[in-house]
Design a protein around this motif. Structure first.
Motif, PDB file in Angstrom:
ATOM      1  N   LYS A   1      92.733  59.789  31.132  1.00  0.00           N
ATOM      2  CA  LYS A   1      91.789  60.695  30.512  1.00  0.00           C
ATOM      3  C   LYS A   1      90.380  60.087  31.064  1.00  0.00           C
ATOM      4  O   LYS A   1      89.543  61.186  31.507  1.00  0.00           O
ATOM      5  CB  LYS A   1      91.913  60.975  29.277  1.00  0.00           C
ATOM      6  N   ALA A   2      89.812  58.844  30.663  1.00  0.00           N
ATOM      7  CA  ALA A   2      88.530  58.498  30.944  1.00  0.00           C
ATOM      8  C   ALA A   2      88.490  58.570  32.274  1.00  0.00           C
ATOM      9  O   ALA A   2      89.018  57.979  32.987  1.00  0.00           O
ATOM     10  CB  ALA A   2      88.474  56.995  30.096  1.00  0.00           C
ATOM     11  N   HIS A   3      86.941  58.625  32.665  1.00  0.00           N
ATOM     12  CA  HIS A   3      86.702  58.680  34.017  1.00  0.00           C
ATOM     13  C   HIS A   3      85.182  58.902  34.080  1.00  0.00           C
ATOM     14  O   HIS A   3      84.494  59.495  33.353  1.00  0.00           O
ATOM     15  CB  HIS A   3      87.388  59.868  34.822  1.00  0.00           C
ATOM     16  N   PRO A   4      84.496  58.535  35.446  1.00  0.00           N
ATOM     17  CA  PRO A   4      83.287  58.831  35.543  1.00  0.00           C
ATOM     18  C   PRO A   4      83.200  59.781  36.049  1.00  0.00           C
ATOM     19  O   PRO A   4      84.167  60.397  36.907  1.00  0.00           O
ATOM     20  CB  PRO A   4      82.692  57.614  36.566  1.00  0.00           C
ATOM     21  N   GLY A   5      81.999  60.797  35.951  1.00  0.00           N
ATOM     22  CA  GLY A   5      81.841  62.095  36.643  1.00  0.00           C
ATOM     23  C   GLY A   5      80.670  61.781  37.699  1.00  0.00           C
ATOM     24  O   GLY A   5      79.783  61.376  37.231  1.00  0.00           O
ATOM     25  N   LEU A   6      80.925  62.063  38.937  1.00  0.00           N
ATOM     26  CA  LEU A   6      79.966  61.702  40.032  1.00  0.00           C
ATOM     27  C   LEU A   6      79.527  63.198  40.761  1.00  0.00           C
ATOM     28  O   LEU A   6      80.391  63.753  41.005  1.00  0.00           O
ATOM     29  CB  LEU A   6      80.641  61.013  40.998  1.00  0.00           C
ATOM     30  N   ARG A   7      78.237  63.395  40.707  1.00  0.00           N
ATOM     31  CA  ARG A   7      77.666  64.356  41.471  1.00  0.00           C
ATOM     32  C   ARG A   7      77.468  64.039  42.873  1.00  0.00           C
ATOM     33  O   ARG A   7      77.163  63.063  43.557  1.00  0.00           O
ATOM     34  CB  ARG A   7      76.206  64.696  40.936  1.00  0.00           C
ATOM     35  N   VAL A   8      78.017  65.068  43.679  1.00  0.00           N
ATOM     36  CA  VAL A   8      78.012  64.915  45.129  1.00  0.00           C
ATOM     37  C   VAL A   8      77.241  66.178  45.888  1.00  0.00           C
ATOM     38  O   VAL A   8      77.068  67.328  45.175  1.00  0.00           O
ATOM     39  CB  VAL A   8      79.729  64.730  45.854  1.00  0.00           C
TER      40      VAL A   8
END
Length: 125
Positions: free
Chosen positions: A67-74
């Motif tokens: 579940k845990a994760h980084p959210g990366l804008r692209v």
């Protein structure tokens, strides 16, 4: 007072550095950042792209979080997704976040990553 997020650290199993280097460096296009010598002895890798840094630390007995994760804008998310697919990474689209295009993927050791782009975003330049 918190002013910024300095980095996100993800865990990885011992010996996974070559696969992580290929994924974060080649597939994602991030630049490897040399670790300070006192920390380099522990293994792992650091990567950066603009103000974003991801640190990958070696953890014996590693198990990826589901579940845990980084959210990366692209920028240009559809082209970015095609790039990951071309490198053999999974791409699972999810349109549940209003006003965003987004998908999830996994690195070679199973860490979950979210990639997102606001709808209607057009960078200047």
């Amino acid at each position: 007072m918190i002013t910024a997020l300095d980095h996100v650290q993800l865990a990885a199993p011992p010996g996974s550095e070559p696969a992580l280097r290929a994924y974060y460096g080649e597939a994602l296009g991030m630049t490897e950042i040399p670790k300070p010598p006192t920390l380099a002895a522990r293994g792992g890798l650091w990567f950066g792209c603009g103000p974003v840094q991801l640190h990958l630390g070696i953890e014996p007995g590693f198990r990826p979080s589901r579940k845990a994760h980084p959210g990366l804008r692209v920028v240009d998310i559809h082209t970015f997704a095609a790039r990951l697919t071309a490198h053999g990474a999974p791409v699972l689209w999810n349109e549940e976040l209003p006003a965003h295009h987004r998908f999830y993927s996994e690195d070679p050791v199973g860490n979950r990553l979210e990639f997102l782009e606001p709808m209607g975003y057009h960078p200047i330049g």
